[in-house]
Scaffold this motif. Structure first.
Motif, PDB file in Angstrom:
ATOM      1  N   PRO A   1       0.725  -1.424  -0.437  1.00  0.00           N
ATOM      2  CA  PRO A   1       0.042   0.056  -0.507  1.00  0.00           C
ATOM      3  C   PRO A   1       0.871   1.141   0.023  1.00  0.00           C
ATOM      4  O   PRO A   1       1.635   1.293   0.811  1.00  0.00           O
ATOM      5  CB  PRO A   1      -1.005   0.160   1.361  1.00  0.00           C
ATOM      6  CG  PRO A   1      -0.598  -1.783   2.042  1.00  0.00           C
ATOM      7  CD  PRO A   1       0.750  -1.784   0.989  1.00  0.00           C
ATOM      8  N   VAL A   2       0.276   2.338  -0.431  1.00  0.00           N
ATOM      9  CA  VAL A   2       1.279   3.784  -0.434  1.00  0.00           C
ATOM     10  C   VAL A   2       0.538   4.253   0.458  1.00  0.00           C
ATOM     11  O   VAL A   2      -0.578   4.398   0.397  1.00  0.00           O
ATOM     12  CB  VAL A   2       0.823   5.051  -1.935  1.00  0.00           C
ATOM     13  CG1 VAL A   2       1.148   6.104  -1.812  1.00  0.00           C
ATOM     14  CG2 VAL A   2       0.783   3.646  -3.188  1.00  0.00           C
TER      15      VAL A   2
ATOM     16  N   LEU B   1       5.156   2.793  -3.817  1.00  0.00           N
ATOM     17  CA  LEU B   1       4.138   3.236  -5.104  1.00  0.00           C
ATOM     18  C   LEU B   1       3.719   1.700  -5.351  1.00  0.00           C
ATOM     19  O   LEU B   1       3.049   1.671  -6.890  1.00  0.00           O
ATOM     20  CB  LEU B   1       5.077   3.571  -6.591  1.00  0.00           C
ATOM     21  CG  LEU B   1       5.867   5.344  -5.908  1.00  0.00           C
ATOM     22  CD1 LEU B   1       7.058   4.688  -6.937  1.00  0.00           C
ATOM     23  CD2 LEU B   1       5.490   6.140  -5.731  1.00  0.00           C
ATOM     24  N   GLY B   2       2.871   1.137  -4.262  1.00  0.00           N
ATOM     25  CA  GLY B   2       1.829   0.658  -4.883  1.00  0.00           C
ATOM     26  C   GLY B   2       2.419  -1.487  -4.569  1.00  0.00           C
ATOM     27  O   GLY B   2       3.718  -1.257  -5.004  1.00  0.00           O
ATOM     28  N   PRO B   3       1.202  -1.878  -5.044  1.00  0.00           N
ATOM     29  CA  PRO B   3       2.222  -3.978  -5.153  1.00  0.00           C
ATOM     30  C   PRO B   3       2.180  -3.775  -6.546  1.00  0.00           C
ATOM     31  O   PRO B   3       2.929  -4.962  -6.355  1.00  0.00           O
ATOM     32  CB  PRO B   3       0.497  -4.238  -4.898  1.00  0.00           C
ATOM     33  CG  PRO B   3      -0.934  -3.382  -6.209  1.00  0.00           C
ATOM     34  CD  PRO B   3      -0.010  -1.547  -5.776  1.00  0.00           C
ATOM     35  N   ARG B   4       2.558  -2.355  -7.749  1.00  0.00           N
ATOM     36  CA  ARG B   4       2.806  -3.909  -8.470  1.00  0.00           C
ATOM     37  C   ARG B   4       4.651  -2.951  -8.985  1.00  0.00           C
ATOM     38  O   ARG B   4       5.081  -1.911  -7.944  1.00  0.00           O
ATOM     39  CB  ARG B   4       2.299  -3.165  -9.777  1.00  0.00           C
ATOM     40  CG  ARG B   4       1.252  -3.952  -9.910  1.00  0.00           C
ATOM     41  CD  ARG B   4       0.204  -3.188 -11.247  1.00  0.00           C
ATOM     42  NE  ARG B   4      -0.832  -3.519 -10.982  1.00  0.00           N
ATOM     43  CZ  ARG B   4      -1.994  -2.973  -9.683  1.00  0.00           C
ATOM     44  NH1 ARG B   4      -1.825  -2.597  -9.705  1.00  0.00           N
ATOM     45  NH2 ARG B   4      -2.928  -3.595  -9.880  1.00  0.00           N
ATOM     46  N   ILE B   5       5.626  -3.852  -9.812  1.00  0.00           N
ATOM     47  CA  ILE B   5       6.950  -3.527  -9.534  1.00  0.00           C
ATOM     48  C   ILE B   5       6.482  -2.316 -11.018  1.00  0.00           C
ATOM     49  O   ILE B   5       6.110  -2.716 -12.173  1.00  0.00           O
ATOM     50  CB  ILE B   5       7.638  -4.188 -10.533  1.00  0.00           C
ATOM     51  CG1 ILE B   5       7.804  -5.693  -9.354  1.00  0.00           C
ATOM     52  CG2 ILE B   5       9.389  -4.109 -11.122  1.00  0.00           C
ATOM     53  CD1 ILE B   5       8.219  -6.713  -9.865  1.00  0.00           C
ATOM     54  N   LEU B   6       6.980  -1.462 -10.705  1.00  0.00           N
ATOM     55  CA  LEU B   6       7.065  -0.147 -12.057  1.00  0.00           C
ATOM     56  C   LEU B   6       8.289  -0.481 -12.614  1.00  0.00           C
ATOM     57  O   LEU B   6       9.206  -0.137 -12.173  1.00  0.00           O
ATOM     58  CB  LEU B   6       7.110   1.473 -11.788  1.00  0.00           C
ATOM     59  CG  LEU B   6       5.235   1.124 -10.380  1.00  0.00           C
ATOM     60  CD1 LEU B   6       4.895   2.534 -10.307  1.00  0.00           C
ATOM     61  CD2 LEU B   6       4.162   0.555 -11.626  1.00  0.00           C
ATOM     62  N   ARG B   7       8.340   0.055 -13.499  1.00  0.00           N
ATOM     63  CA  ARG B   7       9.835   0.893 -14.901  1.00  0.00           C
ATOM     64  C   ARG B   7       9.890   2.402 -13.545  1.00  0.00           C
ATOM     65  O   ARG B   7       8.864   2.845 -13.731  1.00  0.00           O
ATOM     66  CB  ARG B   7       9.330   1.149 -15.863  1.00  0.00           C
ATOM     67  CG  ARG B   7       9.243  -0.332 -16.888  1.00  0.00           C
ATOM     68  CD  ARG B   7       9.633   0.132 -18.208  1.00  0.00           C
ATOM     69  NE  ARG B   7       9.740  -1.074 -19.166  1.00  0.00           N
ATOM     70  CZ  ARG B   7       9.003  -1.524 -19.890  1.00  0.00           C
ATOM     71  NH1 ARG B   7       7.609  -0.931 -19.341  1.00  0.00           N
ATOM     72  NH2 ARG B   7       9.221  -3.007 -20.646  1.00  0.00           N
TER      73      ARG B   7
ATOM     74  N   ASP C   1      10.829   4.511 -15.154  1.00  0.00           N
ATOM     75  CA  ASP C   1      10.692   6.421 -15.353  1.00  0.00           C
ATOM     76  C   ASP C   1       9.015   6.183 -15.236  1.00  0.00           C
ATOM     77  O   ASP C   1       8.490   7.551 -15.043  1.00  0.00           O
ATOM     78  CB  ASP C   1      10.672   6.194 -16.856  1.00  0.00           C
ATOM     79  CG  ASP C   1       9.828   5.144 -18.034  1.00  0.00           C
ATOM     80  OD1 ASP C   1       9.791   4.009 -16.865  1.00  0.00           O
ATOM     81  OD2 ASP C   1       9.501   5.075 -18.673  1.00  0.00           O
ATOM     82  N   THR C   2       8.403   5.363 -15.106  1.00  0.00           N
ATOM     83  CA  THR C   2       6.407   5.261 -14.354  1.00  0.00           C
ATOM     84  C   THR C   2       6.591   5.470 -12.906  1.00  0.00           C
ATOM     85  O   THR C   2       5.736   6.258 -12.853  1.00  0.00           O
ATOM     86  CB  THR C   2       5.990   3.529 -14.676  1.00  0.00           C
ATOM     87  OG1 THR C   2       6.040   3.272 -15.655  1.00  0.00           O
ATOM     88  CG2 THR C   2       4.908   3.667 -14.788  1.00  0.00           C
TER      89      THR C   2
ATOM     90  N   VAL D   1       7.369   9.196 -12.743  1.00  0.00           N
ATOM     91  CA  VAL D   1       5.792  10.118 -12.687  1.00  0.00           C
ATOM     92  C   VAL D   1       4.594  10.527 -11.889  1.00  0.00           C
ATOM     93  O   VAL D   1       4.030  10.966 -11.400  1.00  0.00           O
ATOM     94  CB  VAL D   1       5.535   9.841 -14.071  1.00  0.00           C
ATOM     95  CG1 VAL D   1       4.065  10.408 -14.267  1.00  0.00           C
ATOM     96  CG2 VAL D   1       6.866  10.080 -15.465  1.00  0.00           C
ATOM     97  N   ALA D   2       4.917   8.569 -11.296  1.00  0.00           N
ATOM     98  CA  ALA D   2       4.053   8.489 -10.271  1.00  0.00           C
ATOM     99  C   ALA D   2       4.126   9.082  -8.711  1.00  0.00           C
ATOM    100  O   ALA D   2       3.360   9.812  -8.333  1.00  0.00           O
ATOM    101  CB  ALA D   2       4.435   6.877 -10.046  1.00  0.00           C
TER     102      ALA D   2
ATOM    103  N   LEU E   1       1.814  12.152  -6.757  1.00  0.00           N
ATOM    104  CA  LEU E   1       1.639  12.027  -5.825  1.00  0.00           C
ATOM    105  C   LEU E   1       2.362  13.298  -4.672  1.00  0.00           C
ATOM    106  O   LEU E   1       1.730  14.181  -3.823  1.00  0.00           O
ATOM    107  CB  LEU E   1       2.055  10.548  -5.073  1.00  0.00           C
ATOM    108  CG  LEU E   1       1.474   9.787  -5.645  1.00  0.00           C
ATOM    109  CD1 LEU E   1       2.198   8.480  -4.523  1.00  0.00           C
ATOM    110  CD2 LEU E   1       0.217   9.459  -6.008  1.00  0.00           C
TER     111      LEU E   1
END
Lengths: 239, 239
Positions: A172-173, A213-219, A221-222, A225-226, A230
């Motif tokens: 969770p964020v 930054l949430g439950p997923r793996i982000l690249r 660059d993503t 931006v996220a 926030l």
């Protein structure tokens, strides 16, 4: 958006004559087909946006005459972005997005898992300029030279807090609502994440706040931006 | 992240034999230099992630043997993304980021200010697959065919609310905190924004909530990532 906007590193004031470099003159007359008397918008990163009339343009340069101010200066909040350069297109993208979302300074860093030995600072700076030109911005974030992360952190002024997008914290964020305002920097890791030594060092620093930054793996660059979104929506000038 | 992950549209269960298409077999043996006996991770978008052993690979195809489940299925929240395709690289980018950030369905639309007459749905779908493969995802959002926005809205089920990133609302971001949970779609306009007729139509629809994304003009791809991030952090599975 179709209006031509040009970043010019020159004082701007009513009636001011502004010389154009050869490249700028060619862009306006050769590429955009402007004629003397046509007007564009110009900004210098500190004095807002102004209308300017093209007086002359040749292969060697040209001249603008500044008219009236058309938009106030809008500086970003005191937010820096620290990131580890990745593949060229994604690095360009991070710089462009940081300029669009509102960021004062962009600091590329070498980390233990970064492959880049060097960056083209001038090219990245040009991307930041272009983002401001195309998105109606009046401020251009400064892109620093590549620095080793360890050296940057060694000399860090703890008065500027670091929001560390910690890729090991999938989950969770935490809301940023409780964090103090003031100068901040967002830190985004390289592909493959930070090394154990880097993670330990960041964990010991009182001015560093890790976030998920949430439950997923982000690249990377993503994630940049996220995290900028926030921060802007909670602590920045999107509020 | 270095681990090879492959999306396979085939039932997955312990001991299951999974045939490989020629392209997949070539990727594993020709590009990634895997030998029979090597293991990879596979997912089919609905049954989680599984380990799989390469049994054989030739120019005409190959075979995997599924081992044990290595990660549970993780579906995104019931969030759709509606966007107007722009330049190729930025359209690819929007699809990739929607897949990364967690989105169930991606709907490209034609708007009054959209230039695209057609999209390569298969190519965009492949980008969504690749994003899931590279970021550890177990779900792949479906990319729909290009549809006129007016037709999409005509047949819209009002039980799914639309969060409209309204580029005319430059200003403070209203918090999404007060919005009801449930099915949502995020709507991002084209470069140049929506037409007056489209804006009027959207304004009349009770299920449409306009939002600002801050005081700066954002490109469409930036707006998509920012809106997905804010929705996920407030109403989605990043909470």
């Amino acid at each position: 958006m179709a209006r031509i906007r040009l970043f010019i590193d020159h004082p701007l004031a009513p009636g001011q004559a502004v010389p154009l470099e050869a490249g700028q003159a060619h862009y306006l007359s050769g590429v955009m087909r402007l004629k003397p008397g046509d007007t564009i918008a110009v900004f210098n990163g500190r004095d807002g946006e102004w209308s300017a009339r093209l007086e002359s343009a040749s292969k060697r340069g040209g001249l603008l005459a500044v008219g009236e101010r058309t938009a106030p200066q809008m500086d970003p909040p005191d937010l820096w972005l620290i990131f580890a350069p990745i593949k060229k297109a994604r690095t360009d993208f991070i710089v462009e997005k940081a300029a669009e979302l509102g960021c004062a300074r962009i600091l590329p860093v070498q980390t233990d898992h970064t492959n880049s030995e060097r960056i083209r600072q001038d090219r990245l700076q040009a991307h930041a300029v272009e983002a401001a030109e195309q998105c109606g911005g009046t401020f251009v974030p400064q892109v620093a030279d590549l620095t080793p992360l360890a050296r940057l952190l060694d000399g860090w002024d703890g008065g500027r807090r670091i929001l560390w997008a910690d890729e090991s914290r999938a989950g969770p964020v935490a809301t940023l609502q409780g964090l103090p305002p003031g100068p901040w920097a967002i830190l985004i890791g390289p592909e493959g994440g930070f090394s154990a030594a880097e993670r330990a060092a960041l964990g010991r620093m009182a001015f560093v706040t890790p976030v998920s930054l949430g439950p997923r793996i982000l690249r990377a660059d993503t994630a940049a931006v996220a995290a900028l979104t926030l921060w802007q929506a909670t602590l920045g000038d999107w509020r």
